[in-house]
Enzyme design. Sequence first.
Site, PDB file in Angstrom:
ATOM      1  N   ASP A  13       0.804  -1.223   0.000  1.00  0.00           N
ATOM      2  CA  ASP A  13       0.000   0.000   0.000  1.00  0.00           C
ATOM      3  C   ASP A  13       0.838   1.274   0.000  1.00  0.00           C
ATOM      4  OD1 ASP A  13      -2.213  -1.653   0.091  1.00  0.00           O
ATOM      5  OD2 ASP A  13      -2.287  -1.623   2.283  1.00  0.00           O
ATOM      6  N   LYS A  16       1.734   2.067  -5.168  1.00  0.00           N
ATOM      7  CA  LYS A  16       2.272   1.494  -6.416  1.00  0.00           C
ATOM      8  C   LYS A  16       1.348   1.795  -7.609  1.00  0.00           C
ATOM      9  CE  LYS A  16       2.367  -2.488  -4.317  1.00  0.00           C
ATOM     10  NZ  LYS A  16       2.169  -2.106  -2.908  1.00  0.00           N
TER      11      LYS A  16
HETATM   12  P1  GDP Z   1      -0.738   0.311  -3.555  1.00  0.00           P
HETATM   13  O1  GDP Z   1      -1.343  -0.960  -3.078  1.00  0.00           O
HETATM   14  O2  GDP Z   1       0.730   0.378  -3.321  1.00  0.00           O
HETATM   15  O3  GDP Z   1      -1.106   0.634  -4.989  1.00  0.00           O
HETATM   16  O4  GDP Z   1      -1.369   1.478  -2.658  1.00  0.00           O
HETATM   17  P2  GDP Z   1      -2.924   1.626  -2.265  1.00  0.00           P
HETATM   18  O5  GDP Z   1      -3.670   2.098  -3.445  1.00  0.00           O
HETATM   19  O6  GDP Z   1      -3.410   0.413  -1.570  1.00  0.00           O
HETATM   20  O7  GDP Z   1      -2.819   2.734  -1.140  1.00  0.00           O
HETATM   21  C1  GDP Z   1      -2.264   3.981  -1.383  1.00  0.00           C
HETATM   22  C2  GDP Z   1      -3.328   5.041  -1.064  1.00  0.00           C
HETATM   23  O8  GDP Z   1      -2.703   6.300  -0.966  1.00  0.00           O
HETATM   24  C3  GDP Z   1      -4.384   5.190  -2.138  1.00  0.00           C
HETATM   25  O9  GDP Z   1      -5.601   5.555  -1.548  1.00  0.00           O
HETATM   26  C4  GDP Z   1      -3.846   6.327  -3.008  1.00  0.00           C
HETATM   27  O10 GDP Z   1      -4.861   7.012  -3.698  1.00  0.00           O
HETATM   28  C5  GDP Z   1      -3.220   7.201  -1.965  1.00  0.00           C
HETATM   29  N1  GDP Z   1      -2.046   7.975  -2.384  1.00  0.00           N
HETATM   30  C6  GDP Z   1      -1.033   7.618  -3.218  1.00  0.00           C
HETATM   31  N2  GDP Z   1      -0.085   8.573  -3.247  1.00  0.00           N
HETATM   32  C7  GDP Z   1      -0.499   9.550  -2.417  1.00  0.00           C
HETATM   33  C8  GDP Z   1       0.068  10.789  -1.998  1.00  0.00           C
HETATM   34  O11 GDP Z   1       1.154  11.171  -2.373  1.00  0.00           O
HETATM   35  N3  GDP Z   1      -0.659  11.527  -1.095  1.00  0.00           N
HETATM   36  C9  GDP Z   1      -1.867  11.139  -0.622  1.00  0.00           C
HETATM   37  N4  GDP Z   1      -2.482  11.918   0.242  1.00  0.00           N
HETATM   38  N5  GDP Z   1      -2.421   9.964  -1.000  1.00  0.00           N
HETATM   39  C10 GDP Z   1      -1.738   9.172  -1.869  1.00  0.00           C
HETATM   40  P1  IMO Z   2      -0.874  -4.181  -2.227  1.00  0.00           P
HETATM   41  O1  IMO Z   2      -0.382  -4.749  -3.545  1.00  0.00           O
HETATM   42  C1  IMO Z   2      -0.967  -4.548   2.089  1.00  0.00           C
HETATM   43  C2  IMO Z   2      -1.024  -8.581   3.757  1.00  0.00           C
HETATM   44  C3  IMO Z   2      -2.282  -9.033   4.482  1.00  0.00           C
HETATM   45  C4  IMO Z   2      -1.687 -10.007   5.491  1.00  0.00           C
HETATM   46  C5  IMO Z   2      -0.562 -10.663   4.679  1.00  0.00           C
HETATM   47  C6  IMO Z   2      -0.962 -11.979   4.035  1.00  0.00           C
HETATM   48  O2  IMO Z   2      -2.149  -3.454  -2.307  1.00  0.00           O
HETATM   49  O3  IMO Z   2       0.226  -3.415  -1.582  1.00  0.00           O
HETATM   50  P2  IMO Z   2      -2.562 -12.691   2.034  1.00  0.00           P
HETATM   51  O4  IMO Z   2      -3.897 -12.192   1.609  1.00  0.00           O
HETATM   52  O5  IMO Z   2      -1.487 -12.504   1.021  1.00  0.00           O
HETATM   53  O6  IMO Z   2      -2.626 -14.091   2.574  1.00  0.00           O
HETATM   54  O7  IMO Z   2      -2.163 -11.777   3.309  1.00  0.00           O
HETATM   55  O8  IMO Z   2      -0.202  -9.733   3.674  1.00  0.00           O
HETATM   56  N1  IMO Z   2      -1.256  -8.109   2.386  1.00  0.00           N
HETATM   57  C7  IMO Z   2      -1.185  -6.813   2.025  1.00  0.00           C
HETATM   58  N2  IMO Z   2      -0.999  -5.702   2.766  1.00  0.00           N
HETATM   59  N3  IMO Z   2      -1.069  -4.448   0.753  1.00  0.00           N
HETATM   60  C8  IMO Z   2      -1.221  -5.548  -0.006  1.00  0.00           C
HETATM   61  O9  IMO Z   2      -1.183  -5.506  -1.360  1.00  0.00           O
HETATM   62  C9  IMO Z   2      -1.336  -6.803   0.629  1.00  0.00           C
HETATM   63  N4  IMO Z   2      -1.529  -8.062   0.201  1.00  0.00           N
HETATM   64  C10 IMO Z   2      -1.455  -8.856   1.274  1.00  0.00           C
HETATM   65  O10 IMO Z   2      -2.922  -7.957   5.099  1.00  0.00           O
HETATM   66  O11 IMO Z   2      -1.086  -9.303   6.533  1.00  0.00           O
HETATM   67 MG    MG Z   3      -2.886  -1.619  -1.839  1.00  0.00          MG
END
Ligand code: GDP
Ligand code: IMO
Ligand code: MG
Length: 421
Positions: A13, A16
Amino acid sequence: MKVDILLGLQWGDEGKGKIVDFLAPKYNVVARFQGGPNAGHTLEFDGIKHVLHQIPSGIFRKSISNIIGNGVVLDPVIFKDEVHQLEKLKVDPKKNLQISKKAQLILPTHRILDAAYETAKGEDKIGSTLKGIGPTYQDKIGRLGLRVGDILLPDFIDRYNTLRDKHVETLKFLKFDYELEEAEKMFLEAIKYLSEFDLIDSEYIVNQKLKNNQSILAEGAQGSLLDIDFGSYPFVTSSNTMVAGACTGLGIPPSSVGEVYGIFKSYCTRVGSGPFPTELHDGIGEKLREVGHEFGATTGRPRRTGWLDLPALKYSVMINGVTQLFMMKADILGFFDEIKVCTEYKLANGEVTDQLSYEMLSQEVEPIYKSFESWSEFSKVPGSLDELPYQLKKYIRYIEQEVGVPITVVSMGPDRTETVS
Ligand code: GDP
Ligand code: IMO
Ligand code: MG
């Protein structure tokens, strides 16, 4: 040409999805190499917010080929729903998405097994997203799994029934109650739908594209601290989220790896169980969650929050050979007066270390912090890294010096345009 790889350096999270979408115009191809629908990658542009789970984040750019590689575990039901969501936004993945025939299929019983194993673990549960990831990779390694290419075989249903029956036996042993009928119906419908897509031997396509001088961006899921080998085992996911996962998950040799973009938040978050040395259990942690909107994109669970952990960042940079760092959510720290960064850990025996050793990850540690003054909120996203607020530049310089890799992108908001490079 080389394959550039983008990976998360923390517990997932990091942002990416946003950055792959931002970088995508520089590339001909975006390819996902591991993980499955446990991922939730958020993209924001033109007032639209969209979350992708299995489809690569280049899908919104019509000129880009998107590939789901062999290292991915694919849930056909979630895939069908993802495509339908995209179609509502006038995106047609049938035109620019290809899927490896060697990617593993997530069966309904894999999801049920995930829940059964977690329930059996009780308080020691991993905190899985319950998407069937662990059981599917287990069957892959156990040489039992079904692959995307299998759906084209005349005896697919027999193969499916054989594996499902094995799972049913295990579920009986675990004394786990479940409903399968409706899920199985949806699965078989989704399999039919999946067979209408371009199913390929992606290793040939990817290597041919490289030969033809096409540029490829490999999109990682999760983060290095969730890597099956190097993460905080057993509180990890079941794939190699690190750079080597891109080689095995796409069929590319290490010599074809170009830039390794390591992406990290200016603080830390984690969903699910497991060690998190800089976790904040106070009002500051709560504020980070609120202003950072730290709730899971896949499960909606509140994310645990804490200060930036430098030893962990250095570790991830080391195992991945990161060549450029991208710092995300720099805007969020602007809401705080004082910012802290963990520089080392103090172990229970008084020893101070900056290594994520086997011992360190299996005990409570006390983080040692360095404090920074914050930067005030800003009214407009600066046009260049030079124009960033002075205190933020100081924070960036410190991290660069400690980690030894330049920060070349700073993200100041969720929208595609709120990116400074
Ligand atoms: P990923 O799994 O790595 O793609 O990340 P996620 O989408 O799960 O979580 C990142 C969150 O942060 C999302 O809600 C994005 O819209 C938000 N986000 C990404 N970059 C920024 C930033 O620079 N500032 C803020 N405030 N939010 C961001
Ligand atoms: P993105 O790509 C954050 C975490 C789960 C749990 C552990 C194992 O959005 O960054 P699983 O479902 O793989 O058996 O879970 O890994 N987890 C993540 N945490 N971002 C993710 O993906 C995750 N995918 C799995 O919360 O702790
Ligand atoms: Mg994510």
